[in-house]
Design an enzyme around this catalytic site. Structure first.
Site, short mmCIF file in Angstrom:
data_model
loop_
_atom_site.label_atom_id
_atom_site.label_comp_id
_atom_site.label_asym_id
_atom_site.label_seq_id
_atom_site.Cartn_x
_atom_site.Cartn_y
_atom_site.Cartn_z
N LYS A 9 -1.51 16.51 53.22
CA LYS A 9 -1.31 15.17 53.50
C LYS A 9 0.45 14.62 53.08
O LYS A 9 0.94 15.60 52.41
CB LYS A 9 -2.19 13.96 53.16
CG LYS A 9 -3.44 14.53 53.40
CD LYS A 9 -4.45 13.13 53.04
CE LYS A 9 -5.82 13.28 53.20
NZ LYS A 9 -6.91 12.27 52.99
N TYR A 49 -8.48 10.07 63.08
CA TYR A 49 -9.54 9.56 62.41
C TYR A 49 -10.50 8.40 62.68
O TYR A 49 -10.86 7.66 62.17
CB TYR A 49 -8.83 8.91 61.08
CG TYR A 49 -8.39 9.66 59.79
CD1 TYR A 49 -9.32 10.51 59.03
CD2 TYR A 49 -6.95 9.97 59.54
CE1 TYR A 49 -8.92 11.34 58.17
CE2 TYR A 49 -6.56 10.92 58.38
CZ TYR A 49 -7.55 11.33 57.81
OH TYR A 49 -7.40 12.19 56.42
N PHE A 57 -10.47 0.56 55.11
CA PHE A 57 -9.33 1.43 54.86
C PHE A 57 -8.53 2.06 55.99
O PHE A 57 -7.70 2.59 55.83
CB PHE A 57 -9.63 2.63 53.56
CG PHE A 57 -10.62 3.69 54.41
CD1 PHE A 57 -10.52 4.69 55.10
CD2 PHE A 57 -11.97 3.38 53.65
CE1 PHE A 57 -11.49 5.42 55.45
CE2 PHE A 57 -13.03 4.29 54.09
CZ PHE A 57 -12.73 5.45 54.93
N THR A 91 -13.71 13.22 47.45
CA THR A 91 -12.64 12.55 48.09
C THR A 91 -11.87 11.37 47.05
O THR A 91 -10.66 11.17 47.03
CB THR A 91 -13.26 11.41 48.93
OG1 THR A 91 -13.78 12.48 50.10
CG2 THR A 91 -12.30 10.44 49.71
N ARG A 102 -7.56 17.78 44.33
CA ARG A 102 -7.76 16.65 44.18
C ARG A 102 -7.51 16.10 42.73
O ARG A 102 -6.92 15.20 42.40
CB ARG A 102 -8.63 15.72 45.12
CG ARG A 102 -8.53 15.90 46.65
CD ARG A 102 -9.45 15.63 47.42
NE ARG A 102 -9.59 15.21 48.77
CZ ARG A 102 -10.26 15.07 49.75
NH1 ARG A 102 -11.38 15.29 49.33
NH2 ARG A 102 -10.06 15.15 50.92
N ASN A 112 -4.65 11.64 48.51
CA ASN A 112 -5.39 12.60 47.75
C ASN A 112 -5.25 14.01 48.48
O ASN A 112 -5.92 14.83 48.16
CB ASN A 112 -6.81 12.39 48.01
CG ASN A 112 -7.36 12.31 49.55
OD1 ASN A 112 -6.63 12.38 50.37
ND2 ASN A 112 -8.80 11.93 49.62
N HIS A 115 -6.93 17.09 53.40
CA HIS A 115 -8.10 16.68 54.12
C HIS A 115 -8.56 18.05 54.62
O HIS A 115 -7.92 18.92 54.72
CB HIS A 115 -7.72 15.95 55.42
CG HIS A 115 -8.75 15.81 56.29
ND1 HIS A 115 -9.85 15.00 56.26
CD2 HIS A 115 -9.08 16.53 57.38
CE1 HIS A 115 -10.62 15.04 57.17
NE2 HIS A 115 -10.13 16.13 57.91
N GLU A 126 -11.35 18.68 64.95
CA GLU A 126 -10.09 18.59 64.28
C GLU A 126 -9.37 19.73 64.60
O GLU A 126 -7.96 19.56 64.80
CB GLU A 126 -10.45 18.56 62.89
CG GLU A 126 -11.10 17.12 62.63
CD GLU A 126 -11.45 16.95 61.20
OE1 GLU A 126 -11.79 15.87 60.53
OE2 GLU A 126 -11.04 17.96 60.37
P1 CMP Z 1 -10.13 12.24 53.90
O1 CMP Z 1 -11.04 13.39 53.42
O2 CMP Z 1 -8.83 12.70 54.74
O3 CMP Z 1 -11.10 11.55 54.84
C1 CMP Z 1 -10.64 10.11 55.11
C2 CMP Z 1 -9.81 9.48 54.34
O4 CMP Z 1 -9.60 8.10 53.96
C3 CMP Z 1 -9.87 10.08 52.80
O5 CMP Z 1 -9.63 11.54 52.81
C4 CMP Z 1 -8.84 9.06 51.92
O6 CMP Z 1 -7.60 9.67 52.03
C5 CMP Z 1 -9.17 7.87 52.56
N1 CMP Z 1 -9.67 6.76 51.90
C6 CMP Z 1 -9.15 5.70 51.54
N2 CMP Z 1 -10.09 4.81 51.15
C7 CMP Z 1 -11.41 5.50 51.23
C8 CMP Z 1 -12.66 5.18 50.81
N3 CMP Z 1 -12.84 4.03 49.88
N4 CMP Z 1 -13.47 5.97 50.83
C9 CMP Z 1 -13.51 7.22 51.55
N5 CMP Z 1 -12.35 7.59 52.00
C10 CMP Z 1 -10.82 6.68 51.65
#
Ligand code: CMP
Length: 138
Positions: A9, A49, A57, A91, A102, A112, A115, A126
């Site tokens: 990211k 997404y 979010f 996550t 992470r 984070n 992905h 994807e």
């Molecule tokens: P990712 O695995 O890319 O999938 C969705 C992304 O949303 C997640 O990683 C985080 O970067 C972001 N995100 C932000 N807030 C939240 C949350 N509360 N729960 C889950 N994902 C979140």
């Protein structure tokens, strides 16, 4: 052999973590079979997404993902999807296992670093979002 999509990211790219993340994949017998750097538009981030469209979010996440360049990769390994998720960690980095990407590098739940696809269906969507068949060397 299974394929999965990985993204380093914008926070991972701007902090100079591309090499470190790829090193962890290669050390764990995960092969990078396609790779490019992309700077997503807000619209492209929203499309990627789309499953999170209703989540609180979503706006912030898609702003962040379109805030700078990211590295997208197709990874290949036996059980690539779960293996990649193990290396990434949860996550929420505070809940991630020691030694995961992470846990070691994320700064908040959104920033984070990486992905990874969470199922074969998601991986197919994807991978095709970023790559056509000619761009994948596997
Ligand atoms: P990712 O695995 O890319 O999938 C969705 C992304 O949303 C997640 O990683 C985080 O970067 C972001 N995100 C932000 N807030 C939240 C949350 N509360 N729960 C889950 N994902 C979140």
């Amino acid at each position: 052999m299974e394929k999965t999509l990985s993204i380093i990211k914008p926070d991972g790219v701007s902090r100079g973590l591309i090499g470190e993340v790829i090193r962890r994949f290669e050390k764990n017998d995960i092969r990078v079979i396609a790779m490019k750097m992309v700077w997503m538009t807000k619209k492209q981030a929203k499309g990627f997404y789309a499953v999170h469209e209703k989540r609180p979010f979503f706006e912030s996440l898609t702003d962040f993902m379109s805030s700078g360049p990211a590295v997208v990769m197709v990874l290949e390994a036996d059980n690539a999807i779960s293996k990649n998720r193990e290396l990434m960690g949860a996550t929420n980095f505070e809940e991630a296992e020691e030694g995961t990407i992470r846990r070691d590098f994320a700064t908040d739940i959104e920033k984070n670093v990486v992905h990874g696809s969470d199922s074969p269906e998601t991986a197919a969507f994807e991978i095709s979002y970023f790559f056509n068949a000619f761009e994948i060397a596997g």
